[in-house]
Write an enzyme that holds these catalytic residues in place. Structure first.
Site, short mmCIF file in Angstrom:
data_model
loop_
_atom_site.label_atom_id
_atom_site.label_comp_id
_atom_site.label_asym_id
_atom_site.label_seq_id
_atom_site.Cartn_x
_atom_site.Cartn_y
_atom_site.Cartn_z
CB SER A 209 -68.83 25.17 30.06
OG SER A 209 -68.82 25.12 28.58
CG ASP A 383 -75.54 21.58 28.02
OD1 ASP A 383 -75.24 22.38 26.92
OD2 ASP A 383 -74.84 21.50 28.94
CG HIS A 414 -74.09 25.19 28.72
ND1 HIS A 414 -73.43 24.07 28.55
CD2 HIS A 414 -73.15 26.18 28.57
CE1 HIS A 414 -72.12 24.31 28.53
NE2 HIS A 414 -71.79 25.80 28.76
#
Length: 460
Positions: A209, A383, A414
């Site tokens: 991320s 996600d 995620h």
């Protein structure tokens, strides 16, 4: 001298949980993919991990000592060696990073120079995220057992990086940063430190991320670093966030007035992992199955629902380490980026502030064509934060993209990149096949630094 104030989780968590309660008493809740109103996930036998659900069955969750340990303590507790290192950035921040020099296997203890791997966490997280899963499914331990020299990064402002050579953590100026500074200063400092300590010319970088977003910034603002990256593995890669589907996007419309208000009351630290914040999470998320289910559902609302791949009994450990804190500006940069659309830019100070900082009314775009290091992108169809659409946009901009790989599971979200029950089969096994050999066949350079010259090694 102005002093910063923490945003109290005591206010944040009850509000979020109240929203969940409102959802829970509506018929809509039962139609959502992450459970019905009795708290059942739909998985056989209740929840993954063997804890049953239901209104009349609200057992207490098992207590894990790892919920109260630091990252180095978890590493030792799992039977691995650990080194504690401090990295000084160009702008004076002191970052706490951790090293696992070898694993528990005979393979990892072979003589000869090893290839270093650097792992960087995402927004509001710490290096604990690479350790929380069971040992055989936690990437840091998997890599160490394979023979890699594993280094775990921590961005400024989280639980392990709250020091500065001249600023106090309670001063407002300490928190005057966004992901721009993390990418421009923290990542280059860590990369150069690891290479200097190991004597290697290159390292493998794995980010999750925001840990990928700051990598792009580092390579763009310090182009010479591209030649020091053997390969970059981007898990849930972040750049443009124009297509975020998570309900957190609703806050984007209010980010400027919220940030202005917080600036007026001199608040800079966002959700740090301190005593009162930790206690609030214990009360609301970690005691019983019902509480854990509500917090799990909040996680699913933010990141995507995948109840069959989430072990709810691990929630106390996850909650014990997350969130780990960052600056208000770092969080607001994501919301501002959503408002800016399909682009990847520096922090948006508003028209006047942008003229003061950049000499133009809008924040300048980062040129992703300058990221020449070899990159693999791994993304999940479910996600809600780093969406397939945004990953496709990023893939079109990277000049040395080796592959953009969809995880072959429709509900992969995620957080599954870190804590999935089946993360090895769905993701890590593929990642490992794309990594270089953990051992060099020849010395990586003429100035290898022996381990005895580094920081103290602790063993369990």
């Amino acid at each position: 001298m102005l002093r910063s104030i923490d945003i109290p989780a005591a206010f944040v968590f009850p509000v979020l949980l109240l929203l969940l309660q409102i959802f829970a008493v509506t018929s809509v809740w039962g139609t959502l993919p992450f459970g019905n109103r009795n708290g059942d996930s739909g998985a056989a036998g209740g929840f993954v991990g063997g804890v049953g659900g239901g209104r009349r069955n609200n057992p207490r969750l098992p207590v894990s000592p790892e919920a109260y340990m630091s990252s180095p303590e978890i590493i030792i507790y799992r039977g691995y060696p650990v080194e504690l290192h401090t990295v000084l950035t160009e702008d004076g921040y002191l970052l706490g990073i951790h090293r696992i020099p070898y694993g528990r296997t005979a393979l990892s203890r072979q003589k000869g120079p090893k290839r270093p791997v650097f792992l960087q966490h995402g927004l509001l997280n710490s290096d604990a995220d690479w350790l929380i899963n069971p040992t055989d499914r936690a990437l840091a331990f998997i890599l160490a057992d394979r023979g890699f020299d594993v280094w775990l990064g921590n961005a400024r402002g989280n639980a392990y990086s709250k020091r500065h050579v001249s600023l106090d953590v309670n001063e407002e100026e300490f928190w005057d940063f966004s992901w721009d500074e993390i990418g421009r200063y923290d990542i280059p400092a860590c990369i150069n430190y690891v290479l200097r300590k190991t004597g290697s010319r290159k390292l493998t970088y794995i980010g999750h991320s925001m840990g990928t977003a700051v990598f792009w910034v580092a390579m763009i603002t310090n182009p010479h670093l591209n030649s020091k990256i053997e390969v970059m593995m981007a898990l849930a890669p972040a750049a443009s966030v124009a297509n975020v589907k998570s309900f957190v996007r609703l806050s984007a419309a209010f980010v400027d007035p919220i940030e202005t208000f917080l600036r007026l009351i001199r608040t800079r630290a966002f959700l740090p992992n301190t005593g009162i914040h930790r206690r609030i999470r214990e009360v609301f998320c970690e005691r019983t199955l019902k509480e854990a289910t509500m917090c799990r559902n909040l996680i699913f609302l933010i990141a995507g629902a995948d109840p069959h791949n989430f072990n709810i009994t691990a929630l106390p450990v996850i909650s014990g380490h997350n969130p780990s804190g960052t600056s208000v500006r770092t969080v607001s940069q994501f919301a501002k980026s959503f408002n800016l659309g399909q682009t990847f830019t520096r922090y948006d100070y508003g028209p006047q502030g942008n003229f003061e900082h950049y000499g133009q009314g809008v924040p300048p775009e980062y040129n992703l064509k300058l990221v020449t290091a070899p990159v693999y992108l791994f993304w999940g169809e479910n996600d809600l934060l780093t969406t397939p659409e945004d990953v496709a946009w990023l893939a079109s901009k990277l000049p040395n993209l080796k592959a953009s790989i969809r995880v072959d599971y429709p509900y992969f979200n995620h957080w599954d990149f870190l804590w999935s029950v089946n993360v090895n089969e769905l993701l890590y096994n593929r990642v490992l096949t794309l990594l270089p050999s953990p051992y060099y066949t020849v010395l990586p350079s003429d100035n290898v630094v022996p381990l005895s010259n580094t920081s103290r090694t602790a063993r369990g």
